[in-house]
Design an enzyme around this catalytic site. Structure first.
Site, PDB file in Angstrom:
ATOM      1  CD  GLU A 187      19.450  19.005 -18.121  1.00  0.00           C
ATOM      2  OE1 GLU A 187      20.558  19.513 -18.038  1.00  0.00           O
ATOM      3  OE2 GLU A 187      19.156  17.915 -17.588  1.00  0.00           O
ATOM      4  CB  CYS A 203      12.185  12.784 -16.382  1.00  0.00           C
ATOM      5  SG  CYS A 203      12.819  13.464 -14.853  1.00  0.00           S
ATOM      6  CB  CYS A 246      16.719  23.058  -7.472  1.00  0.00           C
ATOM      7  SG  CYS A 246      15.688  22.298  -6.198  1.00  0.00           S
ATOM      8  CB  CYS A 282      19.732  17.355  -3.008  1.00  0.00           C
ATOM      9  SG  CYS A 282      18.022  17.631  -2.535  1.00  0.00           S
ATOM     10  CB  CYS A 324      20.961  17.118  -7.062  1.00  0.00           C
ATOM     11  SG  CYS A 324      19.979  17.841  -8.361  1.00  0.00           S
ATOM     12  CB  CYS A 376      17.753  16.342 -13.058  1.00  0.00           C
ATOM     13  SG  CYS A 376      18.059  16.438 -11.298  1.00  0.00           S
TER      14      CYS A 376
HETATM   15  S1  SF4 Z   1      17.389  16.480  -6.146  1.00  0.00           S
HETATM   16 FE1  SF4 Z   1      18.124  18.317  -7.182  1.00  0.00          FE
HETATM   17  S2  SF4 Z   1      16.344  19.109  -8.294  1.00  0.00           S
HETATM   18 FE2  SF4 Z   1      15.577  17.623  -6.771  1.00  0.00          FE
HETATM   19  S3  SF4 Z   1      15.062  18.865  -4.953  1.00  0.00           S
HETATM   20 FE3  SF4 Z   1      17.187  18.173  -4.670  1.00  0.00          FE
HETATM   21  S4  SF4 Z   1      18.467  19.848  -5.532  1.00  0.00           S
HETATM   22 FE4  SF4 Z   1      16.375  20.125  -6.279  1.00  0.00          FE
END
Ligand code: SF4
Length: 348
Positions: free
Chosen positions: A93, A106, A113, A117, A120, A337
């Site tokens: 995206e 962005c 990933c 986190c 997220c 995201c």
């Molecule tokens: S916020 Fe989401 S995309 Fe960014 S590093 Fe953490 S898990 Fe990965």
């Protein structure tokens, strides 16, 4: 049959090699770049300053762009989210945001990933693949095509989409240099922000690149015991190590660093947290971006109240910290995201 060569994002030496193999002069490569990056053209037949035979040869041997826009969502404030499908069904995206200083894109740097986190959507399904430098810059090209009817172009980049940019270090740096190239997207280095969750070795390496971009640290908590709970990377590189790397970065580059701080109601949005944040950043050339959380279906975090955001920001300002509250753009199109991609990948 040999696969066609994707010319989008191809570095200059490889592009000139390609044209010399076709027996063409170097200026054809320059003309091709104009067609691709200034005019957003994807069809060789539209390249009217090329001889017909050359256009036919290019059609046989090459393509422009490896990805396809498979979904587009537009919010009432003009925010546009694009989902782009690359080969092997990898979907990324990018989000086009309209700010007073111009159009910002962005970008995603990975599919999925590894960082996990807790707040997220991108981390929910784990890591799939690194994007190549060409796939990263292709997002800029699709964004410019989406903007062409408004005669607008992307002028700023933020590497804050899906993925940890410093975990795909070389491709991200190559894509930054490519985006900055005047013959490609001509985006000023100072208009580029790279955001990291805190990969200390990558921050150290970046300090040596001599790139006057803006480094942004996704901080989100001012003390280790809280940061450990929402950002697993903190167990590998806890705050003392991270802040030391940031101080060295500022010393080497003389660039102001931005800290992103997502306010999660009841978790990190209390005045005691603002106080600890102010102490952590004391003496560092820094800006803080406070971001009221954008709720993600399936995750337990809640958005803070407007009053709490105001109190949090006021305390930081009282302690002499530069603070901005990031405007929520396009929340109705799942601007956080990874959300659109998750839905597409689940076939919804
Ligand atoms: S916020 Fe989401 S995309 Fe960014 S590093 Fe953490 S898990 Fe990965």
């Amino acid at each position: 049959m040999t696969a066609k060569l994707n010319l989008l994002g191809l570095p200059w030496p490889a592009l000139t090699d390609f044209f010399s193999e076709l027996g063409q002069p170097q200026y054809r490569a320059k003309q091709l770049m104009e067609w691709i990056y200034q005019h957003n053209v994807s069809d060789f037949r539209q390249m009217t300053n090329f001889p017909l035979t050359l256009r036919q040869t290019l059609e046989e041997k090459a393509i422009i762009g490896a990805g396809e826009v498979v979904a587009r969502q537009e919010a009432s404030d003009g925010t546009i989210k694009l989902a782009i499908r690359f080969c092997d069904d990898r979907i990324v995206e990018c989000v086009i945001l309209h700010y007073h200083h111009g159009v910002t894109l962005c970008l995603s740097s990975q599919v999925g990933c590894k960082m996990g986190c807790a707040f997220c959507a991108s981390g929910l399904d784990g890591f799939v693949a690194n994007l190549t430098a060409a796939e990263i810059v292709e997002q800029i090209w699709h964004a410019n095509r989406a903007l062409s009817s408004q005669s607008l172009r992307v002028g700023h980049l933020v590497y804050m989409g899906m993925g940890e940019p410093l975990d795909n270090y070389h491709n991200v740096i190559d894509s930054i240099r490519f985006a900055n190239n005047p013959a490609a997207f001509n985006i000023g280095m100072r208009n580029i922000t790279l955001s990291t969750s805190g990969l200390v070795p990558g921050i150290k390496q970046l300090a040596q690149e001599n790139l006057p971009l803006t480094l942004s640290i996704s901080l989100h908590a001012p003390v280790d015991y809280l940061r450990d709970q929402i950002m697993p990377i903190n167990r590998r590189y806890p705050l003392p190590q991270l802040m030391e790397a940031v101080r060295d970065y500022v010393k080497t580059t003389r660039r102001r660093v931005t800290f992103e701080y997502i306010l999660l109601a009841g978790f990190n949005d209390q005045l005691i947290h603002a106080e600890k944040l102010a102490s952590l950043l004391a003496g560092i050339l820094a800006n803080v971006n406070v971001i009221p959380y954008n709720e993600v279906p399936g995750l337990p975090w809640r958005a803070p109240s407007d009053k709490q955001v105001r109190l949090f920001v006021r305390l930081l300002e009282d302690r002499g910290i530069n603070v901005t509250v990031r405007r929520e753009l396009g929340p109705e199109i799942e601007a956080a995201c990874g959300q659109l991609r998750r839905r597409l990948q689940r076939g919804e």
